[in-house]
Design a protein around this motif. Sequence first.
Motif, PDB file in Angstrom:
ATOM      1  N   MET A   1       0.781  -1.190   0.050  1.00 40.32           N
ATOM      2  CA  MET A   1      -0.140   0.043   0.027  1.00 40.32           C
ATOM      3  C   MET A   1       0.802   1.342   0.107  1.00 40.32           C
ATOM      4  O   MET A   1       1.830   1.493   0.814  1.00 40.32           O
ATOM      5  N   SER A   2       0.576   2.060  -0.866  1.00 40.03           N
ATOM      6  CA  SER A   2       1.427   3.540  -0.933  1.00 40.03           C
ATOM      7  C   SER A   2       0.501   4.397  -0.278  1.00 40.03           C
ATOM      8  O   SER A   2      -0.485   5.047  -0.729  1.00 40.03           O
ATOM      9  N   ARG A   3       0.755   4.653   0.890  1.00 36.79           N
ATOM     10  CA  ARG A   3       0.105   5.403   1.948  1.00 36.79           C
ATOM     11  C   ARG A   3       1.046   6.342   2.462  1.00 36.79           C
ATOM     12  O   ARG A   3       2.163   6.379   2.724  1.00 36.79           O
ATOM     13  N   SER A   4       0.431   7.890   2.405  1.00 42.80           N
ATOM     14  CA  SER A   4       1.255   8.598   3.207  1.00 42.80           C
ATOM     15  C   SER A   4       0.245   8.566   4.783  1.00 42.80           C
ATOM     16  O   SER A   4       0.866   9.185   5.507  1.00 42.80           O
ATOM     17  N   ASP A   5      -0.902   8.571   4.477  1.00 42.80           N
ATOM     18  CA  ASP A   5      -1.946   8.300   5.689  1.00 42.80           C
ATOM     19  C   ASP A   5      -2.713   7.023   5.462  1.00 42.80           C
ATOM     20  O   ASP A   5      -2.926   6.888   4.313  1.00 42.80           O
ATOM     21  N   HIS A   6      -3.189   6.844   6.504  1.00 40.44           N
ATOM     22  CA  HIS A   6      -3.902   5.448   6.229  1.00 40.44           C
ATOM     23  C   HIS A   6      -5.152   5.478   5.531  1.00 40.44           C
ATOM     24  O   HIS A   6      -5.369   4.401   4.588  1.00 40.44           O
TER      25      HIS A   6
ATOM     26  N   TRP B   1      -9.181 -12.593   9.361  1.00 41.00           N
ATOM     27  CA  TRP B   1      -8.125 -12.431   8.391  1.00 41.00           C
ATOM     28  C   TRP B   1      -7.400 -11.295   8.312  1.00 41.00           C
ATOM     29  O   TRP B   1      -6.495 -10.814   8.072  1.00 41.00           O
ATOM     30  N   ALA B   2      -8.334  -9.996   8.630  1.00 41.63           N
ATOM     31  CA  ALA B   2      -7.628  -8.589   8.773  1.00 41.63           C
ATOM     32  C   ALA B   2      -6.679  -8.719   9.875  1.00 41.63           C
ATOM     33  O   ALA B   2      -5.517  -7.888   9.451  1.00 41.63           O
ATOM     34  N   LYS B   3      -6.705  -9.311  10.901  1.00 40.92           N
ATOM     35  CA  LYS B   3      -5.515  -9.387  11.873  1.00 40.92           C
ATOM     36  C   LYS B   3      -4.215 -10.332  11.395  1.00 40.92           C
ATOM     37  O   LYS B   3      -3.353  -9.909  11.893  1.00 40.92           O
ATOM     38  N   ARG B   4      -4.640 -10.958  10.212  1.00 39.29           N
ATOM     39  CA  ARG B   4      -3.594 -11.897   9.956  1.00 39.29           C
ATOM     40  C   ARG B   4      -2.852 -11.182   8.517  1.00 39.29           C
ATOM     41  O   ARG B   4      -2.079 -11.931   8.020  1.00 39.29           O
ATOM     42  N   THR B   5      -3.471 -10.126   8.176  1.00 34.38           N
ATOM     43  CA  THR B   5      -2.989  -9.504   6.920  1.00 34.38           C
ATOM     44  C   THR B   5      -1.928  -8.343   7.174  1.00 34.38           C
ATOM     45  O   THR B   5      -1.879  -7.578   7.997  1.00 34.38           O
ATOM     46  N   TYR B   6      -0.733  -8.562   6.353  1.00 34.80           N
ATOM     47  CA  TYR B   6       0.320  -7.701   6.218  1.00 34.80           C
ATOM     48  C   TYR B   6       0.012  -6.555   5.265  1.00 34.80           C
ATOM     49  O   TYR B   6      -0.334  -6.994   4.229  1.00 34.80           O
ATOM     50  N   ILE B   7       0.199  -5.262   5.818  1.00 31.47           N
ATOM     51  CA  ILE B   7       0.116  -4.003   4.878  1.00 31.47           C
ATOM     52  C   ILE B   7       1.344  -3.546   5.020  1.00 31.47           C
ATOM     53  O   ILE B   7       1.967  -3.048   6.050  1.00 31.47           O
ATOM     54  N   VAL B   8       2.318  -3.339   3.917  1.00 23.60           N
ATOM     55  CA  VAL B   8       3.570  -2.958   3.851  1.00 23.60           C
ATOM     56  C   VAL B   8       3.688  -2.037   2.749  1.00 23.60           C
ATOM     57  O   VAL B   8       2.909  -1.952   1.714  1.00 23.60           O
TER      58      VAL B   8
END
Length: 478
Positions: free
Chosen positions: A42-47, A113-120
């Motif tokens: 995820m290209s994010r500068s804020d969530h 699944w959200a808890k097991r998801t990696y957002i990088v």
Amino acid sequence: MRFDYSKEPRRAIFFEDVKSNYASIECVQRNLNPLKTSLCVMSRSDHSYGLILAASPKFKEVFGKSNVSRARDLPFLIESRKFNYRKWYEKHTDIYGQRTEPTIEYVAFIESWAKRTYIVPPQMGLYIEENVRMQKILSGYTSIEEIHSYSIDESFMDVTESLNFFYPDIKDKYVQMDRLAQKMQREVLERTGLYITVGMGDNPLLAKIAMDIYAKHSKNMRALIRYEDVPEKLWTIPKMTNFWGIGRATEKSLNKLGIYSIKDLANANPQIIKSKMGVVGLQQFFHANGIDETNVRDKHVKKSESYSNSQILPRDYEKRDEIVLVIKEMAEHLAIRLRKGKKLAGGLSLLVRYSYQTNVPSIKVSCKIDPTQSTLVIQNEALRMFDSKYQSGPVREIGIGTFNLSDENVKQLTLFETMVEDNTEMKKQEALQQAIDEIREKFDFTAIQKASALAEGSRVLERHKMIGGHAAAGGENL
């Protein structure tokens, strides 16, 4: 059959694609299985405004999201990993427009699944390094001249001359192709941890369609289309827009001619198609019949007719001075590209997109200008267009482009310029711009900057650290 395929080139072409490339690389970096891990880049500068650049197969399966979507559209809140009821209610209503409640089981499933998801965050430098590694592996199966990179994670390969080298005892060419593709898949997995899908065909078109339509859904991630398979595997593709090169606009044009399927297209009158749609329509007619005489060795050299640049800002820019600063920085960047490419721009375009929360239409404006590569001229014209349309409101995206390009050695002076004695001021500006360009080229772009680069809202220094508009190295994970 309307074509004699014996007269068409019959090569052994592969089209390889790294499965969920960016997301898979991130999984491998963390010693995770790319096919079983829920991860998105995820290209994010804020969530809340993050852009999903890539997602693993498991992420897509669980959350029903593809690449290039927004964090705010996810079924969960990425900060808390709780179910996103607001987004649910936006989409789920009954026939009377009343809200419908999600089931307890569904909410639990999403949150689990959200808890097991990696957002990088993206690491463009790493992805480029992995692409170089991949190209070295592929070059072990055919010569580098017979590999054409279609994108950072996709390549056409002509392996015709390699088949007998690897499998001299196998007489069936298509068995040789399948064995070689399997060998390549295994080597890539062993050396990189990445899975690749391979489409195989008698020409590049058939190999690409084999990958897009069939290999992606095959257990062994391989698929073959021969000329003889065209009626069965091309004409039965359910949606025309799933076919390579046919977008919605082309589909609508074909529909007007009574063509509603790939089979219709393949059996249509080519003269009528050409008269109504030109060469592009005629090309699609041949493609629908599996005809493609492209040679992988022939490298495509794009003759650019425009330069453009756009960026999504890290936050809503509400101050006019900050918006103006970014426009000036982007205009300077375009002028530098023009000078480096020895081009003059005869037209300028500007896009200003407001924050999605405002629901205000975007500003889209363009104008013709006297051919130039001057930073000052391009900045002034861009600001003039901005001032003519902008009233107020928070801005989230800015784009600027040049068109009607011409070679710099054919510049015509305007009447005003010819009246200025020796064009002294113009020559001073050009000499200054050239000197700055040379310093940046020799040392670094940041070696010489305006003081405004340190101002709040400036993007020039941050953008210099990026590759393709995204971070070269990763930041903090979520």
